[in-house]
Design an enzyme around this catalytic site. Structure first.
Site, PDB file in Angstrom:
ATOM      1  N   LYS A  46     -25.442   1.037 -30.861  1.00  0.00           N
ATOM      2  CA  LYS A  46     -24.369   1.989 -31.155  1.00  0.00           C
ATOM      3  C   LYS A  46     -24.431   3.077 -30.098  1.00  0.00           C
ATOM      4  O   LYS A  46     -25.497   3.337 -29.546  1.00  0.00           O
ATOM      5  CB  LYS A  46     -24.685   2.639 -32.501  1.00  0.00           C
ATOM      6  CG  LYS A  46     -23.645   2.468 -33.544  1.00  0.00           C
ATOM      7  CD  LYS A  46     -24.153   3.028 -34.854  1.00  0.00           C
ATOM      8  CE  LYS A  46     -23.001   3.472 -35.714  1.00  0.00           C
ATOM      9  NZ  LYS A  46     -21.753   2.770 -35.608  1.00  0.00           N
ATOM     10  N   ALA A  71     -12.566   4.268 -37.422  1.00  0.00           N
ATOM     11  CA  ALA A  71     -12.785   5.666 -37.014  1.00  0.00           C
ATOM     12  C   ALA A  71     -14.138   6.074 -37.575  1.00  0.00           C
ATOM     13  O   ALA A  71     -14.233   6.827 -38.539  1.00  0.00           O
ATOM     14  CB  ALA A  71     -11.679   6.559 -37.550  1.00  0.00           C
ATOM     15  N   GLY A  73     -16.373   7.761 -36.081  1.00  0.00           N
ATOM     16  CA  GLY A  73     -16.720   9.142 -35.724  1.00  0.00           C
ATOM     17  C   GLY A  73     -18.085   9.238 -35.076  1.00  0.00           C
ATOM     18  O   GLY A  73     -18.757  10.262 -35.191  1.00  0.00           O
ATOM     19  N   LEU A  74     -18.464   8.153 -34.376  1.00  0.00           N
ATOM     20  CA  LEU A  74     -19.731   8.143 -33.616  1.00  0.00           C
ATOM     21  C   LEU A  74     -20.950   8.470 -34.490  1.00  0.00           C
ATOM     22  O   LEU A  74     -21.859   9.191 -34.060  1.00  0.00           O
ATOM     23  CB  LEU A  74     -19.667   9.118 -32.432  1.00  0.00           C
ATOM     24  CG  LEU A  74     -18.826   8.655 -31.241  1.00  0.00           C
ATOM     25  CD1 LEU A  74     -18.627   9.802 -30.256  1.00  0.00           C
ATOM     26  CD2 LEU A  74     -19.497   7.478 -30.525  1.00  0.00           C
ATOM     27  N   CYS A 138     -14.524   6.736 -26.048  1.00  0.00           N
ATOM     28  CA  CYS A 138     -14.342   6.661 -27.497  1.00  0.00           C
ATOM     29  C   CYS A 138     -13.040   7.321 -27.944  1.00  0.00           C
ATOM     30  O   CYS A 138     -12.816   8.491 -27.691  1.00  0.00           O
ATOM     31  CB  CYS A 138     -15.513   7.318 -28.219  1.00  0.00           C
ATOM     32  SG  CYS A 138     -15.455   6.951 -29.969  1.00  0.00           S
ATOM     33  N   LYS A 174     -18.374   1.979 -19.577  1.00  0.00           N
ATOM     34  CA  LYS A 174     -17.452   1.384 -20.557  1.00  0.00           C
ATOM     35  C   LYS A 174     -16.134   2.144 -20.541  1.00  0.00           C
ATOM     36  O   LYS A 174     -16.084   3.354 -20.789  1.00  0.00           O
ATOM     37  CB  LYS A 174     -18.057   1.425 -21.957  1.00  0.00           C
ATOM     38  CG  LYS A 174     -17.078   0.934 -23.010  1.00  0.00           C
ATOM     39  CD  LYS A 174     -17.722   0.033 -23.986  1.00  0.00           C
ATOM     40  CE  LYS A 174     -16.759  -0.491 -25.023  1.00  0.00           C
ATOM     41  NZ  LYS A 174     -17.436  -0.789 -26.265  1.00  0.00           N
ATOM     42  N   ILE A 200     -12.734  -3.966 -22.955  1.00  0.00           N
ATOM     43  CA  ILE A 200     -12.132  -2.684 -23.248  1.00  0.00           C
ATOM     44  C   ILE A 200     -12.740  -2.082 -24.526  1.00  0.00           C
ATOM     45  O   ILE A 200     -13.208  -2.812 -25.385  1.00  0.00           O
ATOM     46  CB  ILE A 200     -10.596  -2.811 -23.461  1.00  0.00           C
ATOM     47  CG1 ILE A 200     -10.281  -3.806 -24.576  1.00  0.00           C
ATOM     48  CG2 ILE A 200      -9.897  -3.188 -22.182  1.00  0.00           C
ATOM     49  CD1 ILE A 200      -8.819  -3.906 -24.965  1.00  0.00           C
ATOM     50  N   THR A 277     -15.591  -7.454 -33.244  1.00  0.00           N
ATOM     51  CA  THR A 277     -14.936  -7.554 -34.552  1.00  0.00           C
ATOM     52  C   THR A 277     -15.080  -8.945 -35.157  1.00  0.00           C
ATOM     53  O   THR A 277     -15.101  -9.101 -36.382  1.00  0.00           O
ATOM     54  CB  THR A 277     -13.448  -7.146 -34.402  1.00  0.00           C
ATOM     55  OG1 THR A 277     -13.426  -5.805 -33.878  1.00  0.00           O
ATOM     56  CG2 THR A 277     -12.705  -7.166 -35.716  1.00  0.00           C
TER      57      THR A 277
HETATM   58  C1  FMN Z   1     -16.762  -0.510 -36.196  1.00  0.00           C
HETATM   59  C2  FMN Z   1     -16.737  -0.337 -34.702  1.00  0.00           C
HETATM   60  C3  FMN Z   1     -17.547   0.630 -34.118  1.00  0.00           C
HETATM   61  C4  FMN Z   1     -17.549   0.802 -32.724  1.00  0.00           C
HETATM   62  N1  FMN Z   1     -18.357   1.743 -32.165  1.00  0.00           N
HETATM   63  C5  FMN Z   1     -18.424   1.853 -30.809  1.00  0.00           C
HETATM   64  C6  FMN Z   1     -19.368   2.729 -30.205  1.00  0.00           C
HETATM   65  O1  FMN Z   1     -20.180   3.387 -30.861  1.00  0.00           O
HETATM   66  N2  FMN Z   1     -19.350   2.812 -28.843  1.00  0.00           N
HETATM   67  C7  FMN Z   1     -18.501   2.073 -28.052  1.00  0.00           C
HETATM   68  O2  FMN Z   1     -18.563   2.171 -26.823  1.00  0.00           O
HETATM   69  N3  FMN Z   1     -17.622   1.203 -28.618  1.00  0.00           N
HETATM   70  C8  FMN Z   1     -17.567   1.072 -29.954  1.00  0.00           C
HETATM   71  N4  FMN Z   1     -16.713   0.171 -30.535  1.00  0.00           N
HETATM   72  C9  FMN Z   1     -15.829  -0.645 -29.670  1.00  0.00           C
HETATM   73  C10 FMN Z   1     -16.433  -2.032 -29.434  1.00  0.00           C
HETATM   74  O3  FMN Z   1     -17.679  -1.927 -28.774  1.00  0.00           O
HETATM   75  C11 FMN Z   1     -15.475  -2.931 -28.598  1.00  0.00           C
HETATM   76  O4  FMN Z   1     -15.272  -2.331 -27.332  1.00  0.00           O
HETATM   77  C12 FMN Z   1     -14.108  -3.116 -29.266  1.00  0.00           C
HETATM   78  O5  FMN Z   1     -14.260  -3.254 -30.666  1.00  0.00           O
HETATM   79  C13 FMN Z   1     -13.337  -4.347 -28.730  1.00  0.00           C
HETATM   80  O6  FMN Z   1     -14.003  -5.555 -28.967  1.00  0.00           O
HETATM   81  P1  FMN Z   1     -13.761  -6.487 -30.287  1.00  0.00           P
HETATM   82  O7  FMN Z   1     -12.286  -6.659 -30.441  1.00  0.00           O
HETATM   83  O8  FMN Z   1     -14.507  -7.748 -29.981  1.00  0.00           O
HETATM   84  O9  FMN Z   1     -14.359  -5.746 -31.446  1.00  0.00           O
HETATM   85  C14 FMN Z   1     -16.692  -0.013 -31.918  1.00  0.00           C
HETATM   86  C15 FMN Z   1     -15.886  -0.985 -32.527  1.00  0.00           C
HETATM   87  C16 FMN Z   1     -15.900  -1.169 -33.888  1.00  0.00           C
HETATM   88  C17 FMN Z   1     -15.032  -2.233 -34.489  1.00  0.00           C
END
Ligand code: FMN
Length: 313
Positions: A46, A71, A73-74, A138, A174, A200, A277
């Site tokens: 994370k 969302a 919120g980190l 983010c 990223k 992305i 996802t």
């Molecule tokens: C629940 C959730 C939490 C995420 N948290 C972060 C994060 O902490 N830092 C980050 O760079 N991307 C975060 N992402 C983005 C993912 O790393 C990824 O870039 C994005 O979901 C697209 O890929 P996917 O469609 O395979 O999920 C998060 C995505 C999801 C769904």
């Protein structure tokens, strides 16, 4: 013919081109260990901040047609606790070299300015991390921090230059899809010394409304969009970066759910493929399933290795 999905990324051997993207699972030792054991070639933590963050109040995720909004919120336990979990993972991997938990770890960090990123990067540099990823993108904390840092070529370059001066580990930037020209931002990141790019992050943000309650589903109102519905955008952006002449390695992600999707991402120009996802749709075992699907594509096409998959450029 022997088909092979092992690959190499920035000089490190990976058992598979599949990557657990940042934030999709928690940062616990057991979560990272689990996806490593079932076939991820690289796991990302994370995004970690200096201090722990509670994140937004629930609901923090909403299922939408073809994907999900989040969302979070980190929310994270802070860099020190995150690096402690990493130590556990690496100790277990050392004790059982062939066992679970032995895949390399990419530590994601998030700060709001250059000094914050430098501070975090120094700590990651002194840890067991294999790679450092800068979350410059983010989208779901914009109310708190303003537009994502990855919206400005100048800011992206400043952060990468500062981080590279304190961190000898490979640095992955990223990037956000929510910019006018991701290709220009990618070029600035490359010029500033990034070792690889990851794209992305989530698209949007988007809004889902509960019509019975007459209010947004997410407590944060809006959230970043991920899952199958964003795949065409992710493929197009990776393709355009390659088309612009960018030669840095790319971790491509956004909606990758099957082996066929992963092949598309490799054809668009990615070197590794993030599967985020899809973990919610197909379970953590999705990494093993996609590895099998990739292998059967190689077999069907008479290819020996994933690096034999031709890009469309
Ligand atoms: C629940 C959730 C939490 C995420 N948290 C972060 C994060 O902490 N830092 C980050 O760079 N991307 C975060 N992402 C983005 C993912 O790393 C990824 O870039 C994005 O979901 C697209 O890929 P996917 O469609 O395979 O999920 C998060 C995505 C999801 C769904």
């Amino acid at each position: 013919m022997k088909n092979e999905i092992r690959t190499e990324f920035l000089g490190v051997e990976l058992s598979s081109p599949l990557v657990l993207p940042a934030g999709v699972l928690d940062i616990s030792f057991s979560s990272m260990n689990q996806v490593s054991a079932v076939g991820a070639g690289l796991v990302t933590t994370k995004s970690l901040t200096i201090e722990s963050r509670k994140g937004h109040d629930g609901p923090v995720v909403a299922e939408v047609e073809g994907g999900m909004l989040n969302a979070m919120g980190l929310c994270n336990p802070g860099i020190d606790a995150g690096l402690e979990e990493l130590k556990l993972l690496k100790t277990a991997a050392e004790a059982d070299v062939e066992g679970p938990g032995n895949c390399p770890v990419n530590v994601s960090i998030f700060a709001t300015d250059v000094n914050g990123f430098s501070d975090l990067a120094e700590r990651v540099n002194n840890s067991e991390a294999d790679f450092l990823e800068l979350n410059l993108s983010c989208p779901n904390v914009m109310d708190e921090f303003g537009v994502p840092l990855a919206a400005s070529e100048k800011t992206v370059a400043e952060i990468i230059t500062a981080v590279k001066s304190v961190c000898v580990k490979p640095v992955i930037a990223k990037l956000s899809p929510n910019v006018t020209s991701l290709t220009r931002i990618a070029g600035a990141a490359a010029e500033a010394g990034a070792d690889a790019l990851c794209m992305i992050n989530t698209l949007g943000p988007g809004l889902e409304i509960d019509i019975e309650a007459g209010r947004p589903v997410l407590s944060n109102i809006s959230g970043g969009l991920s899952g199958p519905c964003v795949k065409p955008v992710a493929l197009r952006l990776v393709y355009e970066c390659r088309k612009s002449g960018l030669s840095l390695p790319i971790i491509g992600m956004g909606g990758i759910t099957t082996g066929e999707d992963a092949v598309q991402m490799l054809m668009a120009g990615a070197d590794l493929v993030g599967v985020g996802t899809a973990v919610y749709y197909r379970g953590p075992g999705v990494f093993g399933l996609i590895n099998e699907e990739l292998l059967s594509f190689l077999k069907r096409k008479g290819l020996e290795s994933i690096t034999d998959i031709n890009r469309i450029i």
